[in-house]
Design an enzyme around this catalytic site. Sequence first.
Site, PDB file in Angstrom:
ATOM      1  N   SER A  63      -6.340   1.501  -5.009  1.00 19.43           N
ATOM      2  CA  SER A  63      -6.973   1.224  -3.943  1.00 19.43           C
ATOM      3  C   SER A  63      -8.522   1.601  -3.639  1.00 19.43           C
ATOM      4  O   SER A  63      -9.147   1.015  -2.708  1.00 19.43           O
ATOM      5  CB  SER A  63      -6.271   2.154  -2.880  1.00 19.43           C
ATOM      6  OG  SER A  63      -4.896   1.584  -2.766  1.00 19.43           O
ATOM      7  N   LYS A  66     -10.319  -1.575  -2.588  1.00 16.49           N
ATOM      8  CA  LYS A  66     -10.332  -2.039  -1.433  1.00 16.49           C
ATOM      9  C   LYS A  66     -11.875  -1.921  -0.728  1.00 16.49           C
ATOM     10  O   LYS A  66     -12.229  -2.379   0.047  1.00 16.49           O
ATOM     11  CB  LYS A  66      -9.476  -1.112  -0.376  1.00 16.49           C
ATOM     12  CG  LYS A  66      -8.265  -1.431  -0.686  1.00 16.49           C
ATOM     13  CD  LYS A  66      -7.016  -0.474  -0.016  1.00 16.49           C
ATOM     14  CE  LYS A  66      -5.575  -0.694  -0.376  1.00 16.49           C
ATOM     15  NZ  LYS A  66      -4.800   0.366  -0.202  1.00 16.49           N
ATOM     16  N   TYR A 190      -4.422  -9.411  -3.872  1.00 15.62           N
ATOM     17  CA  TYR A 190      -4.228  -7.869  -3.902  1.00 15.62           C
ATOM     18  C   TYR A 190      -3.870  -7.228  -4.949  1.00 15.62           C
ATOM     19  O   TYR A 190      -4.342  -6.380  -5.343  1.00 15.62           O
ATOM     20  CB  TYR A 190      -3.331  -7.757  -2.561  1.00 15.62           C
ATOM     21  CG  TYR A 190      -3.335  -6.395  -2.422  1.00 15.62           C
ATOM     22  CD1 TYR A 190      -4.292  -5.538  -1.730  1.00 15.62           C
ATOM     23  CD2 TYR A 190      -1.988  -5.416  -2.744  1.00 15.62           C
ATOM     24  CE1 TYR A 190      -3.919  -3.986  -1.525  1.00 15.62           C
ATOM     25  CE2 TYR A 190      -1.755  -4.253  -2.446  1.00 15.62           C
ATOM     26  CZ  TYR A 190      -2.671  -3.448  -1.902  1.00 15.62           C
ATOM     27  OH  TYR A 190      -2.597  -2.045  -1.906  1.00 15.62           O
ATOM     28  N   VAL A 260      -4.339   5.280  -6.080  1.00 17.98           N
ATOM     29  CA  VAL A 260      -3.048   5.959  -6.768  1.00 17.98           C
ATOM     30  C   VAL A 260      -2.963   5.997  -8.272  1.00 17.98           C
ATOM     31  O   VAL A 260      -2.190   6.754  -8.773  1.00 17.98           O
ATOM     32  CB  VAL A 260      -1.720   5.162  -6.241  1.00 17.98           C
ATOM     33  CG1 VAL A 260      -1.774   3.826  -6.964  1.00 17.98           C
ATOM     34  CG2 VAL A 260      -0.618   6.154  -6.142  1.00 17.98           C
TER      35      VAL A 260
HETATM   36  N1  GLN Z   1      -1.061  -0.860  -5.658  1.00 18.48           N
HETATM   37  C1  GLN Z   1      -0.894   0.205  -4.852  1.00 18.48           C
HETATM   38  C2  GLN Z   1      -0.147  -0.411  -3.609  1.00 18.48           C
HETATM   39  O1  GLN Z   1      -0.291  -1.395  -3.322  1.00 18.48           O
HETATM   40  C3  GLN Z   1      -2.186   0.859  -4.263  1.00 18.48           C
HETATM   41  C4  GLN Z   1      -1.982   1.884  -3.445  1.00 18.48           C
HETATM   42  C5  GLN Z   1      -2.923   3.181  -3.616  1.00 18.48           C
HETATM   43  O2  GLN Z   1      -4.041   2.944  -4.645  1.00 18.48           O
HETATM   44  N2  GLN Z   1      -3.032   3.940  -2.677  1.00 18.48           N
HETATM   45  O3  GLN Z   1       0.874   0.463  -3.319  1.00 18.48           O
END
Ligand code: GLN
Length: 316
Positions: A63, A66, A190, A260
């Site tokens: 994430s 993002k 994504y 994550v």
């Molecule tokens: N690829 C993970 C998801 O879409 C990313 C989530 C994260 O890093 N918090 O669930």
Amino acid sequence: MDIASIVDDIAAEMKAAPHRGRVADYIPPLACVPIDRFGMAVIMADGTCHLGGDAEEPFSIQSISKVFSLTLALGAVGDALWQRVGREPSGSAFNSIIQLETEHGIPRNPFINAGAIVVADVLLGGNEPGSAIAGILRFVRTLAGDETISIDESVAEAEHRTGFRNFALASYMRSFGNLLHPVDQTLRVYFHQCALSMSCVQLALAGRYLMAEGRNPATGLSVVSPQRARRINALMMLCGHYDNSGEFAFRTGLPGKSGVGGGILAVAPGVASIAVWSPGLNEKGNSQLGALALERLAARTGWSVFQPAGPSTSSG
Ligand code: GLN
């Protein structure tokens, strides 16, 4: 202030820390990352670079991507983006669907999954997923000044295979008309951005524009306007750790975005771009030791957006 020894000390403390959280296990490529890893990279405004621990080992930035996709989308459509994505903290988990119903398919902010999926839809812009993905990779490589940065296809594929909630979020938003492309195409973008593989050094290099009023300090070239850099930092501070954002801001006083995979990109505006990585997560899905390392760095350097650069004066 001796930043090099502060970084060395924190890296040694984190290597020895007993409580490391839990590694994400929803896909095999993340589940098999050794929990003993810890890396830290601090890049100062003058270009000086301080590395600690496993700072050069690539990991899945997830994430944190993002931040870069938001930056690109704002470049593509400007403030029109804010008609499709909000700018408020969600107070909910990163993959929550709850608010989407009452808020008519408009995600709270670009850093929760729903918001980042809308951003990916913007980046698609009527093209093939492959060209949007290539655009994101090109952008991150340019920011970091490193052509070796890559996307881990095995991570992207595993995300696709298991991403039922992301499919639900995307389908739900499409039903409100807030996704313009087929769900599968938008999610392809994504999932690939989440699968970017970068080390702490590469990540801190890529984040330099956020500490330097929107400019890449190495090239002097503008990435975004100073105002936009400040606004991205504001969003990182308020939304970068989902329902753990208040806690992270309280502890570090710095804008930060977690993933994550256990990475966190943090910014001390005008002072440093910082990346930390430890794959064990807390119960909110953010790096347990990454946040602790940043808390110690902020305490020992006095870096905080709430205090001009200088030594720490008090604690508590
Ligand atoms: N690829 C993970 C998801 O879409 C990313 C989530 C994260 O890093 N918090 O669930």
